[in-house]
Design a protein around this motif. Structure first.
Motif, PDB file in Angstrom:
ATOM      1  N   GLY A 258       0.243  -1.176  -0.491  1.00  0.00           N
ATOM      2  CA  GLY A 258      -0.305  -0.034  -0.428  1.00  0.00           C
ATOM      3  C   GLY A 258       1.131   1.061   0.530  1.00  0.00           C
ATOM      4  O   GLY A 258       0.321   2.141  -0.279  1.00  0.00           O
ATOM      5  N   LEU A 259       2.082   1.064   0.371  1.00  0.00           N
ATOM      6  CA  LEU A 259       2.912   2.212   0.000  1.00  0.00           C
ATOM      7  C   LEU A 259       3.900   2.186  -1.573  1.00  0.00           C
ATOM      8  O   LEU A 259       3.942   2.251  -1.886  1.00  0.00           O
ATOM      9  N   MET A 260       3.885   4.006  -1.815  1.00  0.00           N
ATOM     10  CA  MET A 260       4.699   3.682  -3.365  1.00  0.00           C
ATOM     11  C   MET A 260       6.081   3.754  -2.628  1.00  0.00           C
ATOM     12  O   MET A 260       6.546   4.846  -1.843  1.00  0.00           O
ATOM     13  N   VAL A 261       6.758   3.070  -3.145  1.00  0.00           N
ATOM     14  CA  VAL A 261       8.538   3.676  -3.164  1.00  0.00           C
ATOM     15  C   VAL A 261       8.681   3.945  -4.881  1.00  0.00           C
ATOM     16  O   VAL A 261       8.681   3.228  -5.893  1.00  0.00           O
ATOM     17  N   LEU A 262       9.694   4.736  -4.496  1.00  0.00           N
ATOM     18  CA  LEU A 262      10.147   5.691  -5.450  1.00  0.00           C
ATOM     19  C   LEU A 262      10.812   4.495  -6.055  1.00  0.00           C
ATOM     20  O   LEU A 262      12.137   4.047  -5.098  1.00  0.00           O
ATOM     21  N   THR A 263      11.612   4.436  -7.983  1.00  0.00           N
ATOM     22  CA  THR A 263      12.654   3.773  -8.010  1.00  0.00           C
ATOM     23  C   THR A 263      14.188   4.442  -7.747  1.00  0.00           C
ATOM     24  O   THR A 263      13.856   5.961  -8.233  1.00  0.00           O
ATOM     25  N   ALA A 264      15.489   4.426  -8.448  1.00  0.00           N
ATOM     26  CA  ALA A 264      16.248   5.100  -8.295  1.00  0.00           C
ATOM     27  C   ALA A 264      16.145   5.624  -9.687  1.00  0.00           C
ATOM     28  O   ALA A 264      16.568   6.839 -10.348  1.00  0.00           O
ATOM     29  N   ARG A 265      15.285   4.994 -10.870  1.00  0.00           N
ATOM     30  CA  ARG A 265      15.331   5.574 -12.294  1.00  0.00           C
ATOM     31  C   ARG A 265      14.371   7.424 -11.910  1.00  0.00           C
ATOM     32  O   ARG A 265      14.571   8.259 -12.473  1.00  0.00           O
ATOM     33  N   TYR A 266      13.381   7.306 -10.673  1.00  0.00           N
ATOM     34  CA  TYR A 266      12.791   8.395 -10.811  1.00  0.00           C
ATOM     35  C   TYR A 266      13.822   9.268  -9.850  1.00  0.00           C
ATOM     36  O   TYR A 266      13.413  10.248 -10.631  1.00  0.00           O
ATOM     37  N   HIS A 267      14.655   8.826  -9.415  1.00  0.00           N
ATOM     38  CA  HIS A 267      15.618   9.578  -7.935  1.00  0.00           C
ATOM     39  C   HIS A 267      16.548  10.674  -9.747  1.00  0.00           C
ATOM     40  O   HIS A 267      16.439  11.146  -8.951  1.00  0.00           O
ATOM     41  N   LEU A 268      17.190   9.537  -9.967  1.00  0.00           N
ATOM     42  CA  LEU A 268      17.749  10.353 -11.015  1.00  0.00           C
ATOM     43  C   LEU A 268      17.116  11.477 -12.114  1.00  0.00           C
ATOM     44  O   LEU A 268      18.326  11.468 -12.649  1.00  0.00           O
ATOM     45  N   ARG A 269      15.837  11.191 -12.478  1.00  0.00           N
ATOM     46  CA  ARG A 269      15.731  11.728 -13.316  1.00  0.00           C
ATOM     47  C   ARG A 269      15.378  13.371 -12.514  1.00  0.00           C
ATOM     48  O   ARG A 269      14.765  14.583 -13.035  1.00  0.00           O
ATOM     49  N   ARG A 270      15.098  12.967 -10.970  1.00  0.00           N
ATOM     50  CA  ARG A 270      14.517  13.892 -10.109  1.00  0.00           C
ATOM     51  C   ARG A 270      16.306  15.071 -10.184  1.00  0.00           C
ATOM     52  O   ARG A 270      15.530  16.068 -10.164  1.00  0.00           O
ATOM     53  N   GLY A 271      17.397  14.528 -10.238  1.00  0.00           N
ATOM     54  CA  GLY A 271      18.832  15.454 -10.094  1.00  0.00           C
ATOM     55  C   GLY A 271      19.082  15.461  -8.921  1.00  0.00           C
ATOM     56  O   GLY A 271      20.580  15.936  -8.593  1.00  0.00           O
ATOM     57  N   TYR A 272      18.717  15.300  -7.219  1.00  0.00           N
ATOM     58  CA  TYR A 272      18.418  15.241  -6.405  1.00  0.00           C
ATOM     59  C   TYR A 272      18.387  14.125  -5.134  1.00  0.00           C
ATOM     60  O   TYR A 272      17.665  13.679  -5.789  1.00  0.00           O
ATOM     61  N   CYS A 273      18.950  14.339  -3.535  1.00  0.00           N
ATOM     62  CA  CYS A 273      19.082  13.664  -2.928  1.00  0.00           C
ATOM     63  C   CYS A 273      17.524  14.648  -1.876  1.00  0.00           C
ATOM     64  O   CYS A 273      18.456  15.727  -1.551  1.00  0.00           O
ATOM     65  N   CYS A 274      17.150  13.697  -1.520  1.00  0.00           N
ATOM     66  CA  CYS A 274      16.260  14.461  -0.467  1.00  0.00           C
ATOM     67  C   CYS A 274      16.181  14.231   0.843  1.00  0.00           C
ATOM     68  O   CYS A 274      16.086  14.573   2.113  1.00  0.00           O
ATOM     69  N   GLU A 275      17.560  13.571   0.436  1.00  0.00           N
ATOM     70  CA  GLU A 275      18.028  13.101   2.205  1.00  0.00           C
ATOM     71  C   GLU A 275      17.081  12.822   3.673  1.00  0.00           C
ATOM     72  O   GLU A 275      16.876  13.050   4.367  1.00  0.00           O
ATOM     73  N   GLN A 276      16.100  11.997   2.566  1.00  0.00           N
ATOM     74  CA  GLN A 276      14.374  10.973   3.748  1.00  0.00           C
ATOM     75  C   GLN A 276      15.151  10.187   3.423  1.00  0.00           C
ATOM     76  O   GLN A 276      13.712   9.137   4.224  1.00  0.00           O
ATOM     77  N   GLY A 277      16.071   9.200   2.842  1.00  0.00           N
ATOM     78  CA  GLY A 277      16.492   7.570   3.816  1.00  0.00           C
ATOM     79  C   GLY A 277      15.772   6.582   2.268  1.00  0.00           C
ATOM     80  O   GLY A 277      15.192   5.657   2.737  1.00  0.00           O
ATOM     81  N   CYS A 278      15.341   7.139   1.231  1.00  0.00           N
ATOM     82  CA  CYS A 278      14.739   6.315   0.850  1.00  0.00           C
ATOM     83  C   CYS A 278      15.940   4.895  -0.107  1.00  0.00           C
ATOM     84  O   CYS A 278      16.652   4.811   0.004  1.00  0.00           O
ATOM     85  N   ARG A 279      14.691   3.938  -0.241  1.00  0.00           N
ATOM     86  CA  ARG A 279      14.956   2.663   0.117  1.00  0.00           C
ATOM     87  C   ARG A 279      16.455   2.343  -1.426  1.00  0.00           C
ATOM     88  O   ARG A 279      16.947   2.160  -1.641  1.00  0.00           O
ATOM     89  N   HIS A 280      15.939   3.279  -2.981  1.00  0.00           N
ATOM     90  CA  HIS A 280      16.422   2.953  -4.058  1.00  0.00           C
ATOM     91  C   HIS A 280      17.406   4.014  -4.446  1.00  0.00           C
ATOM     92  O   HIS A 280      17.416   4.783  -5.244  1.00  0.00           O
ATOM     93  N   CYS A 281      18.158   4.960  -3.206  1.00  0.00           N
ATOM     94  CA  CYS A 281      18.303   6.231  -3.121  1.00  0.00           C
ATOM     95  C   CYS A 281      19.577   5.801  -4.512  1.00  0.00           C
ATOM     96  O   CYS A 281      20.699   5.020  -4.325  1.00  0.00           O
ATOM     97  N   PRO A 282      19.704   7.157  -5.440  1.00  0.00           N
ATOM     98  CA  PRO A 282      21.643   6.326  -6.158  1.00  0.00           C
ATOM     99  C   PRO A 282      22.031   7.623  -5.685  1.00  0.00           C
ATOM    100  O   PRO A 282      23.441   7.556  -5.833  1.00  0.00           O
ATOM    101  N   TYR A 283      21.996   8.599  -4.268  1.00  0.00           N
ATOM    102  CA  TYR A 283      22.791   9.263  -4.427  1.00  0.00           C
ATOM    103  C   TYR A 283      23.196   9.183  -2.704  1.00  0.00           C
ATOM    104  O   TYR A 283      23.606  10.292  -1.903  1.00  0.00           O
TER     105      TYR A 283
END
Length: 66
Positions: A24-49
């Motif tokens: 039931g939770l939305m998990v963002l992928t590394a692809r999404y994070h790379l397209r966004r272009g920066y780290c939000c520093e929230q400890g995301c599961r697939h953070c490429p940064y």
């Protein structure tokens, strides 16, 4: 929908490419994070940064102790 790269443009998220649902939770992928272009520093599961964030935190910690 998500916001793209801080430009104010709205970007349509694609399920199983930009995110997937996990118990039931939305998990963002590394692809999404790379397209966004920066780290939000929230400890995301697939953070490429993640490694650069850890290095920055370590540097900040060292600077405070000196």
């Amino acid at each position: 929908m998500g916001k793209g790269g801080g430009t104010g443009e709205v970007v349509q998220l694609v399920e199983n490419e930009d995110y997937y649902m996990d118990h039931g939770l939305m998990v963002l992928t590394a692809r999404y994070h790379l397209r966004r272009g920066y780290c939000c520093e929230q400890g995301c599961r697939h953070c490429p940064y993640e490694e650069s964030t850890k290095r920055n935190a370590a540097a900040d910690s060292n600077a405070k102790t000196e």
